[in-house]
Write an enzyme that holds these catalytic residues in place. Structure first.
Site, short mmCIF file in Angstrom:
data_model
loop_
_atom_site.label_atom_id
_atom_site.label_comp_id
_atom_site.label_asym_id
_atom_site.label_seq_id
_atom_site.Cartn_x
_atom_site.Cartn_y
_atom_site.Cartn_z
N ASN A 96 0.87 -1.18 0.00
CA ASN A 96 0.00 0.00 0.00
C ASN A 96 0.90 1.23 0.00
O ASN A 96 1.52 1.54 1.01
CB ASN A 96 -0.90 -0.04 1.25
N TRP A 97 0.96 1.90 -1.12
CA TRP A 97 1.86 3.05 -1.23
C TRP A 97 1.31 4.31 -0.57
O TRP A 97 1.99 5.32 -0.49
CB TRP A 97 2.17 3.32 -2.72
N LYS A 98 0.06 4.25 -0.15
CA LYS A 98 -0.57 5.41 0.50
C LYS A 98 -0.38 6.65 -0.40
O LYS A 98 -0.39 6.52 -1.61
CB LYS A 98 -0.01 5.61 1.91
N HIS A 142 -9.27 1.21 5.14
CA HIS A 142 -7.98 1.37 5.83
C HIS A 142 -8.17 2.31 7.02
O HIS A 142 -8.95 3.25 6.96
CB HIS A 142 -6.94 1.94 4.86
N GLU A 200 -6.48 4.65 8.10
CA GLU A 200 -6.23 6.07 7.80
C GLU A 200 -7.46 6.72 7.17
O GLU A 200 -7.71 7.90 7.38
CB GLU A 200 -4.98 6.20 6.90
N GLU A 229 -4.87 -4.89 10.63
CA GLU A 229 -3.81 -3.90 10.81
C GLU A 229 -4.03 -3.15 12.13
O GLU A 229 -4.83 -2.20 12.18
CB GLU A 229 -3.82 -2.88 9.66
N GLY A 277 3.28 2.10 10.75
CA GLY A 277 4.29 3.14 10.61
C GLY A 277 5.07 3.43 11.88
O GLY A 277 5.76 4.45 11.98
N SER A 291 3.96 -2.32 10.14
CA SER A 291 5.41 -2.42 10.35
C SER A 291 6.00 -3.76 9.92
O SER A 291 6.93 -4.27 10.55
CB SER A 291 5.77 -2.11 11.80
N GLY A 309 3.08 -1.16 4.17
CA GLY A 309 3.11 0.25 3.84
C GLY A 309 4.52 0.68 3.44
O GLY A 309 4.99 0.43 2.33
N GLY A 310 5.22 1.31 4.37
CA GLY A 310 6.52 1.92 4.10
C GLY A 310 7.51 1.01 3.37
O GLY A 310 8.18 1.44 2.42
P1 13P Z 1 3.46 0.24 7.50
O1 13P Z 1 3.93 -1.03 6.86
O2 13P Z 1 4.18 1.47 6.99
O3 13P Z 1 3.43 0.14 9.00
O4 13P Z 1 1.93 0.47 7.02
C1 13P Z 1 1.03 -0.59 7.12
C2 13P Z 1 -0.20 -0.21 6.42
O5 13P Z 1 -0.95 0.65 6.86
C3 13P Z 1 -0.51 -0.89 5.15
O6 13P Z 1 -1.81 -0.64 4.74
#
Ligand code: 13P
Length: 252
Positions: A11-13, A98, A100, A168, A174, A214, A235-236
């Site tokens: 997920n590149w957000k 998600h 967020e 999640e 993050g 993470s 994510g990251g």
């Molecule tokens: P991180 O891997 O950056 O913690 O993010 C997880 C995430 O929210 C994937 O949707």
């Protein structure tokens, strides 16, 4: 017990410009060069990159997903993107609910459920996200929150083919912090039991359950080894092909 093929999704957000195509190309090259991975691989870039990424990934093992979609049909809804548009752009899946989005846009289980239905109608797989906040975890409410979100956000018409669920924990996103393997196992077992109770053996045992929060190359092996963890939502560490490929290593 159905054979669940794991899925590692990135997920590149709100990250990525046209130049980021190079990372996608690097990922495709790494998948071709490395030992075969026994998992599906997916990248969810921002909307602006979906069409370009889908074209670049065509014929490769990498599938492309959206990060959200509207629950509504195309029409007068400024700024929104319909599920049918994502499918038309070459996406095969879409992330919905998600944390967020639940936080930034006050999305509710009911709204997420409607988005998942729009995804099904467009022929997209819905990757439905659930997870507790840190205060909820501290109060010992994790299983109640997660199973409640699952009940509300997953449509009655969910099947193993059209739905993936991602657990999640909000406090793990993050932050570099992750639950213990035991904690993940407890949540995934509770989700699996709830899905089997609601959908029966085939769909209940067939829906894939991802862990996200993470996930890094260094912890992917342990987390992906947990019972009922059928892959990762990353994510990251999905932004760099080398890191993402290092997570995919868990399935080589
Ligand atoms: P991180 O891997 O950056 O913690 O993010 C997880 C995430 O929210 C994937 O949707």
């Amino acid at each position: 017990m159905p054979d669940r093929r794991p899925l590692v999704a990135g997920n590149w957000k709100m990250n990525g410009l046209r130049a980021s195509n190079a990372e996608l190309e690097a990922l495709i090259a790494a998948l071709k060069a490395g030992a075969p991975a026994a998992c599906d691989v997916m990248i969810a870039p921002p909307f602006t990159l979906v069409m370009g990424f889908a074209a670049a990934a065509d014929g490769s093992p990498v599938e492309i997903a959206g990060q959200d979609c509207s629950a509504l049909a195309p029409g007068a809804h400024t700024g929104d993107v319909a599920a049918t548009m994502l499918a038309d752009a070459g996406a095969s899946a879409v992330i919905v609910g998600h944390s967020e989005r639940r936080e930034d846009h006050r999305e509710t289980d009911e709204g997420v459920n409607a988005k998942a239905l729009a995804a099904y109608d467009a022929g997209l797989v819905a990757i439905i996200c659930v997870g507790e906040t840190e205060p909820e975890r501290d109060r010992g409410e994790t299983l109640e929150i997660v199973t409640g979100q699952l009940a509300g956000s997953v449509p009655d018409t969910a099947t193993a083919a059209n739905t993936v669920v991602a657990y999640e924990p909000v406090w793990a996103i993050g932050t570099g912090r992750t639950p213990t393997a035991d904690d993940v196992a407890k949540v995934h077992a509770a989700m699996r039991a709830a899905l089997v109770a609601r959908f029966g053996d085939e769909a209940g045992n067939g829906i894939r359950l991802l862990y996200g929060g993470s996930v890094k190359p260094a912890n992917a092996g342990e987390l992906m080894g947990v019972a009922d963890v059928d892959g990762a939502l990353v994510g990251g560490a999905s932004l760099k092909a080398a890191d993402f490929d290092g997570i995919i290593d868990a399935y080589r």
